[in-house]
Motif scaffolding. Structure first.
Motif, PDB file in Angstrom:
ATOM      1  N   LEU A  68       0.821  -1.202   0.000  1.00 33.60           N
ATOM      2  CA  LEU A  68       0.000   0.000   0.000  1.00 33.60           C
ATOM      3  C   LEU A  68       0.860   1.260   0.000  1.00 33.60           C
ATOM      4  CD1 LEU A  68      -3.028   0.846   0.301  1.00 33.60           C
ATOM      5  CD2 LEU A  68      -2.594   1.015   2.743  1.00 33.60           C
ATOM      6  N   TYR A  88      -4.504  -1.966  26.143  1.00 31.62           N
ATOM      7  CA  TYR A  88      -5.331  -3.121  25.787  1.00 31.62           C
ATOM      8  C   TYR A  88      -6.347  -3.442  26.870  1.00 31.62           C
ATOM      9  CZ  TYR A  88      -3.552  -4.351  21.298  1.00 31.62           C
ATOM     10  OH  TYR A  88      -3.292  -4.325  19.959  1.00 31.62           O
ATOM     11  N   ILE A 104      -9.212  -0.955  26.638  1.00 29.22           N
ATOM     12  CA  ILE A 104     -10.120  -1.077  25.500  1.00 29.22           C
ATOM     13  C   ILE A 104     -10.779  -2.455  25.408  1.00 29.22           C
ATOM     14  CG2 ILE A 104      -9.991  -1.398  22.989  1.00 29.22           C
ATOM     15  CD1 ILE A 104     -10.700   1.386  23.796  1.00 29.22           C
ATOM     16  N   TYR A 105     -10.022  -3.507  25.689  1.00 35.43           N
ATOM     17  CA  TYR A 105     -10.574  -4.855  25.521  1.00 35.43           C
ATOM     18  C   TYR A 105     -10.858  -5.558  26.856  1.00 35.43           C
ATOM     19  CZ  TYR A 105      -9.207  -4.355  20.620  1.00 35.43           C
ATOM     20  OH  TYR A 105      -9.088  -3.929  19.332  1.00 35.43           O
ATOM     21  N   LEU A 111      -5.407  -1.928   1.356  1.00 40.45           N
ATOM     22  CA  LEU A 111      -5.941  -0.849   2.192  1.00 40.45           C
ATOM     23  C   LEU A 111      -6.845  -1.438   3.272  1.00 40.45           C
ATOM     24  CD1 LEU A 111      -6.077   2.313   2.430  1.00 40.45           C
ATOM     25  CD2 LEU A 111      -8.296   2.129   1.322  1.00 40.45           C
ATOM     26  N   GLY A 112      -7.675  -2.401   2.869  1.00 46.15           N
ATOM     27  CA  GLY A 112      -8.590  -3.030   3.819  1.00 46.15           C
ATOM     28  C   GLY A 112      -7.836  -3.699   4.957  1.00 46.15           C
ATOM     29  N   ILE A 113      -6.895  -4.541   4.606  1.00 45.49           N
ATOM     30  CA  ILE A 113      -6.126  -5.253   5.635  1.00 45.49           C
ATOM     31  C   ILE A 113      -5.390  -4.259   6.533  1.00 45.49           C
ATOM     32  CG2 ILE A 113      -4.184  -6.815   6.035  1.00 45.49           C
ATOM     33  CD1 ILE A 113      -4.919  -8.269   3.478  1.00 45.49           C
ATOM     34  N   SER A 114      -4.713  -3.304   5.888  1.00 50.08           N
ATOM     35  CA  SER A 114      -3.915  -2.360   6.660  1.00 50.08           C
ATOM     36  C   SER A 114      -4.772  -1.556   7.620  1.00 50.08           C
ATOM     37  CB  SER A 114      -3.172  -1.397   5.730  1.00 50.08           C
ATOM     38  OG  SER A 114      -2.349  -2.120   4.863  1.00 50.08           O
ATOM     39  N   LEU A 156      -7.778  -2.172   8.773  1.00 51.76           N
ATOM     40  CA  LEU A 156      -8.385  -3.001   9.813  1.00 51.76           C
ATOM     41  C   LEU A 156      -7.381  -3.277  10.924  1.00 51.76           C
ATOM     42  CD1 LEU A 156     -10.990  -4.839  10.400  1.00 51.76           C
ATOM     43  CD2 LEU A 156      -9.447  -6.699   9.800  1.00 51.76           C
ATOM     44  N   PHE A 157      -6.201  -3.673  10.516  1.00 53.90           N
ATOM     45  CA  PHE A 157      -5.163  -4.004  11.490  1.00 53.90           C
ATOM     46  C   PHE A 157      -4.776  -2.772  12.300  1.00 53.90           C
ATOM     47  CE2 PHE A 157      -0.977  -4.843  13.062  1.00 53.90           C
ATOM     48  CZ  PHE A 157      -0.971  -6.200  13.354  1.00 53.90           C
ATOM     49  N   VAL A 158      -4.484  -1.697  11.565  1.00 56.40           N
ATOM     50  CA  VAL A 158      -4.060  -0.466  12.249  1.00 56.40           C
ATOM     51  C   VAL A 158      -5.138  -0.002  13.226  1.00 56.40           C
ATOM     52  CG1 VAL A 158      -3.682   1.998  11.850  1.00 56.40           C
ATOM     53  CG2 VAL A 158      -2.418   0.328  10.534  1.00 56.40           C
ATOM     54  N   LEU A 200      -7.657  -1.843  14.714  1.00 59.60           N
ATOM     55  CA  LEU A 200      -7.922  -2.754  15.844  1.00 59.60           C
ATOM     56  C   LEU A 200      -6.719  -2.920  16.757  1.00 59.60           C
ATOM     57  CD1 LEU A 200     -10.015  -5.732  14.432  1.00 59.60           C
ATOM     58  CD2 LEU A 200     -10.719  -3.925  15.991  1.00 59.60           C
ATOM     59  N   ILE A 201      -5.552  -3.013  16.165  1.00 60.51           N
ATOM     60  CA  ILE A 201      -4.373  -3.379  16.957  1.00 60.51           C
ATOM     61  C   ILE A 201      -3.634  -2.157  17.471  1.00 60.51           C
ATOM     62  CG2 ILE A 201      -2.148  -4.587  16.859  1.00 60.51           C
ATOM     63  CD1 ILE A 201      -4.503  -6.462  16.866  1.00 60.51           C
ATOM     64  N   ILE A 202      -3.599  -1.084  16.689  1.00 63.24           N
ATOM     65  CA  ILE A 202      -2.801   0.070  17.113  1.00 63.24           C
ATOM     66  C   ILE A 202      -3.663   1.222  17.624  1.00 63.24           C
ATOM     67  CG2 ILE A 202      -1.015   1.729  16.442  1.00 63.24           C
ATOM     68  CD1 ILE A 202      -0.108  -0.237  14.315  1.00 63.24           C
ATOM     69  N   LEU A 203      -4.575   1.709  16.778  1.00 62.35           N
ATOM     70  CA  LEU A 203      -5.250   2.961  17.117  1.00 62.35           C
ATOM     71  C   LEU A 203      -6.295   2.817  18.216  1.00 62.35           C
ATOM     72  CD1 LEU A 203      -5.559   4.713  13.656  1.00 62.35           C
ATOM     73  CD2 LEU A 203      -3.931   5.111  15.519  1.00 62.35           C
ATOM     74  N   LEU A 204      -7.093   1.754  18.154  1.00 60.64           N
ATOM     75  CA  LEU A 204      -8.162   1.604  19.146  1.00 60.64           C
ATOM     76  C   LEU A 204      -7.600   1.516  20.572  1.00 60.64           C
ATOM     77  CD1 LEU A 204     -11.230   1.460  19.149  1.00 60.64           C
ATOM     78  CD2 LEU A 204     -11.053  -1.018  19.161  1.00 60.64           C
ATOM     79  N   PRO A 205      -6.621   0.648  20.811  1.00 59.03           N
ATOM     80  CA  PRO A 205      -6.054   0.600  22.169  1.00 59.03           C
ATOM     81  C   PRO A 205      -5.466   1.936  22.607  1.00 59.03           C
ATOM     82  CG  PRO A 205      -5.403  -1.338  20.955  1.00 59.03           C
ATOM     83  CD  PRO A 205      -6.069  -0.426  19.974  1.00 59.03           C
ATOM     84  N   LEU A 206      -4.786   2.612  21.686  1.00 62.15           N
ATOM     85  CA  LEU A 206      -4.199   3.906  22.065  1.00 62.15           C
ATOM     86  C   LEU A 206      -5.286   4.931  22.362  1.00 62.15           C
ATOM     87  CD1 LEU A 206      -1.128   4.222  19.698  1.00 62.15           C
ATOM     88  CD2 LEU A 206      -1.190   3.671  22.127  1.00 62.15           C
TER      89      LEU A 206
END
Lengths: 335, 287, 291
Positions: B97, B128, B131-132, C30-33, C35-37, C39-45
Motif C-alpha cells: 500500500l 489493551y 479497550i478490551y 488498504l482493507g487489511i492495513s 483493519l489491522f491499524v 484494531l491493533i494500534i489505534l483503538l487501544p491507544l
C-alpha cells in the motif's frame, strides 16, 4: 469493496480463533491467589480433587494464578475469570464486593471473618542471629539492614508497616509523631524494596542482602524449610499484627460458569480438619481447636493486635497511610 | 577502495610509519570495541548458562522438562505461530500500500506503522486492558457473547501483535521503495493477474527481507515480557509464556529453574542472530 | 472507493486516477492495513487518550507534579540520558570498527550487536542481577572497588544501556558504509590528521543518523521495564522508574494516575523522536545544500 469486507472477515476470524470454547459444566475452576501461597495450594488442590470425587462423584481440575493480591483483584475486575479468590488482604476482597463480583456479606459467609487461617509479620535472621535481633526496636538500629517488599505494591509489606506502626504507637502511648518517626527509621533501614514477597525472599536468601527479612511467620518458616533450618532463624516479636487471609467465591463468575457448588465446597474444605492440617503444615496458624492443640509447640506465643483495634478499619488505614500523600508517602519523603 | 595511492609512494619510509601508526590505532579501537561488547553483551549471556548449569546437567534437564515449563514453551511457540502469519500478511499489505500507491493520509499511515516501537510495553498492555478489558465497552459486549478477550491466549496474541507489527513492514517498505514497480507493471502489461504478479515478480524480490523481518518479529513475540505480563492473568500452566515462567520460577525459590528456562529463550535469541547474519551475508540489503 | 479499487487486472493505459494506481490490490491492502491499524494500534491507544481526557487538567497536573512521580521521572530521565550518551558514543565506535576494519571475529561482533533486541528483557534482567549483585562475577569485582551497581541508579542505567545498544550502532552503520572515501583521502593528502578528518569530514555526514540513533535509544530506555525492574532497587524516590510507577498505580486500581504517567512518558518519547526528526531533516538539508 468486497475484498475489504472479506479481509476484515478473515482477520476477525483469525483473531477469534484464540477465544476459548465454553463448556456447559466446568471441569476446572480457577483459584486466584496471592503471591506466596503457591506451595500451599499446590498441596491442597490434589487433596480437594480426591475429596470432591468422593463426595460428588465428579471430576474437577483446579488452576492456580498467583501474583500480588491487589493486582489479582484488578485482573478479576478486568475480566479474569476467577471462580474463587484466596487473598492476603481484606481490602482486595472488599473491592471485589464493592464492584459486585463477591457477595456483599462475604465476611459473614464463612467463619472467622472468612479467613480459614492467619499469620503475622515476623522476622527471619541469619545463622546465630549475628545482629542480635529480638524485637521491633532492634530493626531501627543504624547497623541493621532490612529487606521487605514495597508497601505500595505488596499486601505482605503493608502488614509489616502497620505492625511496626502499631508497635510504636503502643510504646509511645499513642503518640502519632513518635510512631511516624519510628516507621521512618524502619524504612530508612530497608536495603531493597522488591515489588512482591517472593522478590524479597530471593533478595535476602539468594543475593544475601540485609540482616533481617520481614514477612509472614508462615513464610519465615517455609523459607527455613526450603533453605536450611540451621542457616536461618525465626524471631517472633513481642507484639505483632493479625494478618488474615480472606477467601471468597467470585459469585458473578461462578454463577455464569455454573461452578458455584464446587467453589463453595473448595472454600469449606479449607476449614475442614483435613484442610486445616495441610494449612498448618505450611506454618499458618489455624482456628480448628483439635489441629491447633496438636501443633501448639510450633507456634510461639505472641500478642496480636488487629487493624480494626489500632487503625479503626482497613479502609481508614488505607486512607490515612497508603493513599497518595498519605503517611507512608510523607515518611518516605522525609527520609 | 582506498587504493588511490601509487605503488611507488607506498614504499616511502614516511608512508610505512604512517601505516604502522594506523595499524596501532586500528588495533586499539578494535580492542576497545570488543572489550566493551564482551562486557555489555557477552558476559551476561555467559552468566545465564553458568547459573543454569551450576548444579549440573541433570538438574538442568529436570527443570526443563518440568510440565509447567514445557507448557510455557508450547504456549510461547503457539503464540508465535498465530502472530507471525498475521504479521506477515499485514506487513506485506501495508508495504504494498505504502510503496505502490499515492493516497491522502499516506504519511500519517507511515508514522502510525512505527508507533508501537516507541510505546512502552507496559503502556501497551494498559491500553489493551482499557479497550478490551471486562470493564470496557468492547470487553463487556464480547462478554455477553461469552468471548473473553483478555487474560487468555487471545489477550496474549493481541498484545504480541501490537509490539511486533512494525518489524515486517519496516523491512519491506524501504526495499520495495527502491526496487520500484516497473517489473510489476511490465508483468501486468504482459497479461499476468494481480496475484500472479505478486507471486512471481514481487515475492522473489522481497522474500529475504520478509524472512528477515519475520525472524526479528518472532524473537520479539517469544520474548515479550512487559505487555504480556499485564494481560496474561498469570494462570499456571495456562497463560504463562516462557518469559513470564522465568520470572515465576525466579520468585518461586527456583533460581536454577528460572535460568534453565532463560537458556531456552537465550537459545532462541542466538538462533535468531545466526539466521539473521546468514541472510545478511547472502543477501545484503542494508539501506 | 469505486471500481478502480477492484483487484482484477487493470488496463495498462492511463486510468482515470492517473498512473499512480496502475497496480492492483489497492482495496485489498488498504482493507487489511486499515483493519489491522485500527484494531491493533489505534483503538487501544485511543483507550489511553480517552482515559486521560476523563481526567481534568488540574488532576493531571496534581498527579504529574506529585513528589513521587517527579522523582520517578528524574530517575528515569537521568538514567536514560546517561545510557543514551554512552550508547551514542559506543555505537559510533562499534559502527566504525565494523565498517572500516577487518579483524577476526568481526562477523560474531556484528551479530552480537543485535543480541539485546533478540534477548527477552526479563532474561536480560535476571542475568544482569546475577552478574552484578554482591555474589555475582562483576559484583564481587566492583565491590572490591567500592562500587555498587545492582539495586542502585547505576543498575538502572546499566540495564538501559544493555537494551538500547543496537540503536546506536544500527542507525549509524549503514550511513557509514555508504560514505565515499574521496573527501577523506583528499583531506589526508592535504595533511589533515585522523581526528580532524573524523571531526570535520566524517562526523558531519553521520550526524543525522547519529541523532536518530540516540533518540531511538532514549525513547527505548524511557519505556524499558522488564530488564530494569530486576536490577533496580525499586525504592520510591530513589530507584523507582516511571514504568514501575505505572505498574504500581495499576495495582492500586488508580487507572487515571497510571494513564497520566503513561501518557506523559509516551509524550516525552514522541517529543524526542519528533525533535530528532526535525533536527535530522535540517541536517540533511544542510548537507545536501552544501554538496
Amino acid at each position: 469493496m468486497k475484498k475489504i469486507v472479506l479481509a476484515a472477515f478473515g482477520a476477525a476470524l483469525l483473531l477469534g480463533a484464540g477465544a476459548p470454547a465454553r463448556a456447559e459444566e466446568p471441569t476446572e475452576i480457577l483459584n486466584v491467589s496471592y503471591d506466596i501461597a503457591r506451595e500451599l495450594y499446590a498441596t491442597i488442590n490434589p487433596k480437594f480433587i480426591e475429596h470432591w470425587k468422593e463426595t460428588s462423584g465428579k471430576e474437577i481440575d483446579i488452576k492456580q494464578s498467583h501474583a500480588g493480591s491487589s493486582k489479582q483483584a484488578r485482573a478479576i475486575m478486568q475480566g479474569l475469570k476467577a471462580d474463587l479468590v484466596t487473598f492476603n488482604q481484606v481490602l482486595d476482597v472488599q473491592i471485589l464486593a464493592d464492584k459486585g463480583f463477591v457477595s456483599e456479606n462475604w465476611q459473614k459467609d464463612l467463619p472467622n471473618n472468612a479467613s480459614p487461617y492467619y499469620s503475622l509479620p515476623a522476622f527471619l535472621v541469619r545463622k546465630d542471629n549475628p545482629k542480635d535481633i529480638k524485637d521491633w526496636d532492634d530493626l531501627v538500629r543504624e547497623d541493621v539492614k532490612l529487606v521487605f517488599p514495597n508497601p505500595k505494591t505488596s499486601g505482605n509489606a503493608r502488614y509489616t508497616y502497620l505492625a511496626a506502626y502499631a508497635y510504636a504507637l503502643e510504646k509511645n502511648g499513642g503518640d502519632d509523631e513518635a510512631a511516624r518517626e519510628f516507621v521512618g527509621k524502619l524504612l530508612k533501614n530497608v536495603a531493597v524494596f522488591d515489588t512482591g514477597g517472593r522478590g524479597s525472599t530471593t533478595t535476602f536468601v539468594e543475593r544475601e542482602i540485609g540482616d533481617v527479612l520481614i514477612t509472614f511467620e508462615a513464610e519465615v518458616e517455609n523459607i527455613r524449610t526450603q533453605y536450611g533450618k540451621d542457616d536461618y532463624q525465626r524471631v517472633v516479636p513481642s507484639v505483632s499484627l493479625l494478618a488474615e487471609f480472606p477467601v471468597a467465591v467470585v459469585e458473578k463468575v461462578a454463577k455464569q460458569r455454573g461452578s458455584l457448588d464446587v467453589s463453595k465446597a473448595y472454600l469449606d474444605y479449607l476449614y475442614s480438619k483435613e484442610g486445616q492440617e495441610i494449612i498448618v503444615s505450611f506454618n499458618n496458624r489455624v482456628h480448628n481447636e483439635e489441629v491447633k492443640a496438636a501443633n501448639a509447640d510450633r507456634f510461639p506465643d505472641v500478642r496480636l493486635v488487629t487493624v480494626e483495634d489500632v487503625f479503626g478499619s482497613w479502609a481508614e488505614a488505607k486512607e490515612t497511610h497508603f493513599s497518595d500523600g498519605g503517611v507512608l508517602d510523607q515518611v518516605f519523603n522525609a527520609r | 577502495m582506498a587504493s588511490g595511492t601509487l605503488p611507488s609512494v607506498a614504499e616511502h619510509p614516511q608512508v610505512t610509519a604512517f601505516k604502522r601508526r594506523q595499524k596501532v590505532k586500528r588495533g586499539a579501537l578494535v580492542l576497545i570495541a570488543l572489550a566493551f561488547s564482551a562486557l555489555v553483551m557477552g558476559v551476561p549471556v555467559a552468566a545465564i548458562f553458568a547459573r543454569a548449569f551450576q548444579e549440573g546437567v541433570a538438574v538442568y534437564w529436570t527443570n526443563i522438562v518440568e510440565p509447567d515449563t514445557l507448557y510455557a514453551i508450547w504456549l510461547t511457540v503457539l503464540t508465535a505461530l498465530i502472530v507471525l502469519p498475521i504479521n506477515i500478511v499485514y506487513g506485506v499489505a501495508v508495504a504494498w500500500l505504502i510503496t505502490r500507491y499515492r493516497f491522502p493520509g499516506r504519511r500519517v499511515l507511515l508514522t502510525i506503522i512505527e508507533l508501537p516501537f516507541s510505546i512502552s510495553p507496559i503502556v501497551a498492555g494498559l491500553c489493551y486492558l482499557l479497550i478490551y478489558g471486562g470493564t470496557s465497552v468492547i470487553g463487556s459486549w464480547a462478554d455477553e457473547w461469552n468471548i473473553q478477550l483478555m487474560f487468555n491466549l487471545t489477550g496474549i496474541v493481541l498484545v504480541s501483535l501490537f509490539v511486533t507489527c512494525p518489524f515486517v513492514a519496516r523491512e519491506l517498505i524501504p526495499l520495495m521503495q527502491v526496487s520500484g514497480k516497473d517489473q510489476e507493471e511490465a508483468a501486468l502489461t504482459l497479461g499476468a493477474t494481480g496475484w500472479q504478479t505478486f507471486r512471481h515478480v514481487t515475492l522473489p524480490n522481497i522474500r529475504w527481507a520478509l524472512l528477515y523481518g519475520a525472524i526479528l518479529a518472532n524473537a520479539r513475540v517469544m520474548g515479550e515480557f512487559g505487555a504480556v505480563s499485564v494481560v496474561s492473568g498469570n494462570i499456571r500452566g495456562e497463560t504463562m509464556t516462557l518469559p513470564l515462567q522465568v520470572q515465576l520460577l525466579y520468585d518461586d525459590y527456583n533460581a536454577t529453574g528460572a535460568f534453565a528456562a532463560a537458556t531456552v529463550l537465550t537459545l532462541i535469541a542466538v538462533i535468531t542472530l545466526v539466521l539473521r547474519s546468514l541472510i545478511e551475508a547472502r543477501h545484503p540489503h542494508r539501506h | 472507493m469505486t471500481t478502480v479499487l477492484s483487484s482484477g487486472p487493470v488496463p495498462s493505459g492511463p486510468t482515470r486516477r492517473g498512473a499512480a494506481r496502475v497496480l492492483p490490490g489497492f482495496g485489498l491492502t488498504l482493507g487489511i492495513s486499515l483493519l489491522f491499524v485500527a484494531l491493533i494500534i489505534l483503538l487501544p491507544l485511543s483507550g489511553l487518550a480517552w482515559q486521560m481526557s476523563q481526567l481534568g487538567f488540574s488532576d493531571y497536573l496534581r498527579i504529574i507534579s506529585s513528589e513521587r512521580t517527579l522523582a520517578a521521572f528524574r530517575v528515569t530521565l537521568s538514567a536514560a540520558a546517561l545510557a543514551t550518551i554512552f550508547n551514542a558514543c559506543f555505537g559510533l565506535l562499534l559502527a566504525w570498527v565494523l565498517v572500516r576494519y577487518e579483524f577476526p571475529g568481526k562477523r560474531l561482533l556484528d551479530a552480537l550487536v543485535d543480541l539485546p533486541f533478540a534477548l527477552p528483557t526479563a532474561v536480560a534482567g535476571i542475568s544482569l542481577v546475577a552478574l552484578y549483585d554482591k555474589s555475582g562475577w562483576m559484583g564481587t569485582l566492583l565491590d572490591g572497588m567500592g562500587l555498587k551497581v545492582a539495586y542502585t541508579w547505576w543498575g538502572i542505567a546499566l540495564a538501559m544501556v544493555f537494551t538500547s545498544v543496537p540503536f546506536g550502532v544500527r542507525t549509524v552503520q549503514p550511513v557509514m558504509e555508504s560514505l565515499s572515501h574521496d573527501i577523506e583521502e583528499a583531506a589526508r593528502t592535504l595533511g589533515a590528521r585522523d581526528w580532524q578528518v573524523f571531526r570535520h569530514i566524517v562526523f558531519p555526514q553521520l550526524w543525522p543518523s547519529f541523532i536518530t540513533g540516540a533518540s531511538l535509544a532514549f525513547a527505548r530506555s524511557l519505556g524499558e521495564f522488564g530488564a530494569v525492574i530486576f536490577i533496580a532497587g525499586n525504592m520510591p524516590f530513589e530507584t523507582e522508574i516511571a514504568s514501575l510507577l505505572i505498574m504500581i498505580r495499576l495495582e492500586e486500581y488508580d487507572f487515571p494516575a497510571a494513564s497520566a504517567i503513561a501518557g506523559t512518558v509516551l509524550a516525552i518519547a514522541l517529543f524526542v523522536l519528533i525533535l530528532a526528526n526535525l533536527a535530522q531533516g535540517r541536517a540533511s538539508r544542510h548537507l545536501n545544500g552544501g554538496a
